[in-house]
Design a protein around this motif. Sequence first.
Motif, PDB file in Angstrom:
ATOM      1  N   ARG A  18      72.467 -20.822 -15.259  1.00 54.65           N
ATOM      2  CA  ARG A  18      73.374 -19.731 -15.647  1.00 54.65           C
ATOM      3  C   ARG A  18      72.842 -18.998 -16.872  1.00 54.65           C
ATOM      4  N   GLU A  19      72.535 -19.746 -17.902  1.00 57.40           N
ATOM      5  CA  GLU A  19      72.050 -19.160 -19.150  1.00 57.40           C
ATOM      6  C   GLU A  19      70.746 -18.388 -18.954  1.00 57.40           C
ATOM      7  N   ALA A  20      69.856 -18.927 -18.145  1.00 53.82           N
ATOM      8  CA  ALA A  20      68.550 -18.308 -17.934  1.00 53.82           C
ATOM      9  C   ALA A  20      68.640 -16.987 -17.175  1.00 53.82           C
ATOM     10  N   HIS A  21      69.741 -16.768 -16.448  1.00 48.16           N
ATOM     11  CA  HIS A  21      69.832 -15.581 -15.603  1.00 48.16           C
ATOM     12  C   HIS A  21      70.912 -14.584 -16.039  1.00 48.16           C
ATOM     13  N   LEU A  22      71.598 -14.846 -17.150  1.00 51.29           N
ATOM     14  CA  LEU A  22      72.680 -13.961 -17.581  1.00 51.29           C
ATOM     15  C   LEU A  22      72.232 -12.515 -17.788  1.00 51.29           C
ATOM     16  N   HIS A  23      71.006 -12.329 -18.188  1.00 54.05           N
ATOM     17  CA  HIS A  23      70.519 -10.973 -18.482  1.00 54.05           C
ATOM     18  C   HIS A  23      70.102 -10.203 -17.230  1.00 54.05           C
ATOM     19  N   LEU A  24      70.144 -10.848 -16.080  1.00 49.35           N
ATOM     20  CA  LEU A  24      69.700 -10.207 -14.843  1.00 49.35           C
ATOM     21  C   LEU A  24      70.902  -9.744 -14.013  1.00 49.35           C
ATOM     22  N   PRO A  25      70.942  -8.470 -13.651  1.00 45.97           N
ATOM     23  CA  PRO A  25      72.093  -7.945 -12.909  1.00 45.97           C
ATOM     24  C   PRO A  25      71.998  -8.208 -11.397  1.00 45.97           C
ATOM     25  N   PHE A  26      71.934  -9.486 -11.037  1.00 44.68           N
ATOM     26  CA  PHE A  26      71.866  -9.847  -9.620  1.00 44.68           C
ATOM     27  C   PHE A  26      73.167  -9.478  -8.917  1.00 44.68           C
ATOM     28  N   THR A  27      73.029  -9.097  -7.658  1.00 47.12           N
ATOM     29  CA  THR A  27      74.178  -8.869  -6.774  1.00 47.12           C
ATOM     30  C   THR A  27      74.067  -9.868  -5.620  1.00 47.12           C
ATOM     31  N   PRO A  28      75.128 -10.026  -4.856  1.00 45.75           N
ATOM     32  CA  PRO A  28      75.027 -10.906  -3.682  1.00 45.75           C
ATOM     33  C   PRO A  28      73.878 -10.507  -2.751  1.00 45.75           C
ATOM     34  N   GLU A  29      73.592  -9.220  -2.668  1.00 42.13           N
ATOM     35  CA  GLU A  29      72.480  -8.746  -1.826  1.00 42.13           C
ATOM     36  C   GLU A  29      71.140  -9.308  -2.322  1.00 42.13           C
ATOM     37  N   HIS A  30      70.965  -9.370  -3.629  1.00 38.87           N
ATOM     38  CA  HIS A  30      69.724  -9.925  -4.187  1.00 38.87           C
ATOM     39  C   HIS A  30      69.593 -11.408  -3.844  1.00 38.87           C
ATOM     40  N   ILE A  31      70.681 -12.129  -3.965  1.00 34.99           N
ATOM     41  CA  ILE A  31      70.661 -13.559  -3.675  1.00 34.99           C
ATOM     42  C   ILE A  31      70.369 -13.784  -2.194  1.00 34.99           C
ATOM     43  N   GLU A  32      71.021 -13.002  -1.347  1.00 39.51           N
ATOM     44  CA  GLU A  32      70.797 -13.113   0.096  1.00 39.51           C
ATOM     45  C   GLU A  32      69.326 -12.859   0.435  1.00 39.51           C
ATOM     46  N   ARG A  33      68.745 -11.852  -0.182  1.00 37.52           N
ATOM     47  CA  ARG A  33      67.338 -11.532   0.087  1.00 37.52           C
ATOM     48  C   ARG A  33      66.430 -12.661  -0.400  1.00 37.52           C
ATOM     49  N   ALA A  34      66.713 -13.213  -1.562  1.00 37.42           N
ATOM     50  CA  ALA A  34      65.905 -14.316  -2.073  1.00 37.42           C
ATOM     51  C   ALA A  34      65.993 -15.521  -1.144  1.00 37.42           C
ATOM     52  N   VAL A  35      67.175 -15.797  -0.617  1.00 37.34           N
ATOM     53  CA  VAL A  35      67.332 -16.915   0.322  1.00 37.34           C
ATOM     54  C   VAL A  35      66.519 -16.651   1.585  1.00 37.34           C
ATOM     55  N   GLU A  36      66.544 -15.427   2.083  1.00 40.11           N
ATOM     56  CA  GLU A  36      65.734 -15.074   3.260  1.00 40.11           C
ATOM     57  C   GLU A  36      64.252 -15.340   2.990  1.00 40.11           C
ATOM     58  N   LEU A  37      63.803 -14.952   1.819  1.00 40.91           N
ATOM     59  CA  LEU A  37      62.386 -15.151   1.472  1.00 40.91           C
ATOM     60  C   LEU A  37      62.063 -16.633   1.325  1.00 40.91           C
ATOM     61  N   LEU A  38      62.984 -17.409   0.775  1.00 47.96           N
ATOM     62  CA  LEU A  38      62.775 -18.851   0.687  1.00 47.96           C
ATOM     63  C   LEU A  38      62.684 -19.459   2.081  1.00 47.96           C
ATOM     64  N   GLU A  39      63.554 -19.028   2.963  1.00 47.43           N
ATOM     65  CA  GLU A  39      63.503 -19.519   4.343  1.00 47.43           C
ATOM     66  C   GLU A  39      62.169 -19.175   5.009  1.00 47.43           C
ATOM     67  N   GLU A  40      61.658 -17.974   4.745  1.00 49.19           N
ATOM     68  CA  GLU A  40      60.351 -17.577   5.289  1.00 49.19           C
ATOM     69  C   GLU A  40      59.242 -18.486   4.752  1.00 49.19           C
ATOM     70  N   SER A  41      59.301 -18.792   3.467  1.00 47.24           N
ATOM     71  CA  SER A  41      58.288 -19.673   2.876  1.00 47.24           C
ATOM     72  C   SER A  41      58.358 -21.069   3.476  1.00 47.24           C
ATOM     73  N   LEU A  42      59.553 -21.597   3.616  1.00 42.07           N
ATOM     74  CA  LEU A  42      59.715 -22.922   4.208  1.00 42.07           C
ATOM     75  C   LEU A  42      59.205 -22.929   5.642  1.00 42.07           C
ATOM     76  N   ASP A  43      59.473 -21.856   6.379  1.00 40.09           N
ATOM     77  CA  ASP A  43      58.984 -21.735   7.751  1.00 40.09           C
ATOM     78  C   ASP A  43      57.463 -21.653   7.787  1.00 40.09           C
ATOM     79  N   GLU A  44      56.894 -20.937   6.833  1.00 41.60           N
ATOM     80  CA  GLU A  44      55.426 -20.802   6.743  1.00 41.60           C
ATOM     81  C   GLU A  44      54.754 -22.167   6.629  1.00 41.60           C
ATOM     82  N   PHE A  45      55.435 -23.100   5.972  1.00 43.71           N
ATOM     83  CA  PHE A  45      54.883 -24.441   5.778  1.00 43.71           C
ATOM     84  C   PHE A  45      55.434 -25.447   6.789  1.00 43.71           C
TER      85      PHE A  45
END
Length: 125
Positions: A69-96
């Motif tokens: 929480r503290e490390a990310h307070l300065h970043l204006p993330f939206t649910p869309e950003h989180i969703e996109r990051a999860v998609e990219l994580l899933e792609e990385s996991l699939d790649e491996f």
Amino acid sequence: MTETTLYERLGEREGIRAVVDDFYDRLQADDLVGPFFEGADMELLRRTQADFLCEAAGGPETYDATPVREAHLHLPFTPEHIERAVELLEESLDEFDVPEEDAKTVVGAVAAFEEDLLASADDEA
């Protein structure tokens, strides 16, 4: 016969770090979330994310960086950003070729921090 741990199935620190490196490469290259990483200490981010995932997977590493929480307070993330990051994580996991159940566990460990990632300094006031 002993059952392997998630940490072992992911390839221990080396395997987890490879997924993290791929994930952060995808994050940095992405049009939506990439700008958040401009000027960031990417080696520190990669190392701490690997520590986090190693610990979450049952490995001996400990995540001892700034709380999420503290490390990310300065970043204006939206649910869309989180969703996109999860998609990219899933792609990385699939790649491996991480099996689906293991990938769900990894994504779940990260997704558990969505509220902390979406917090803002205004919430703290």
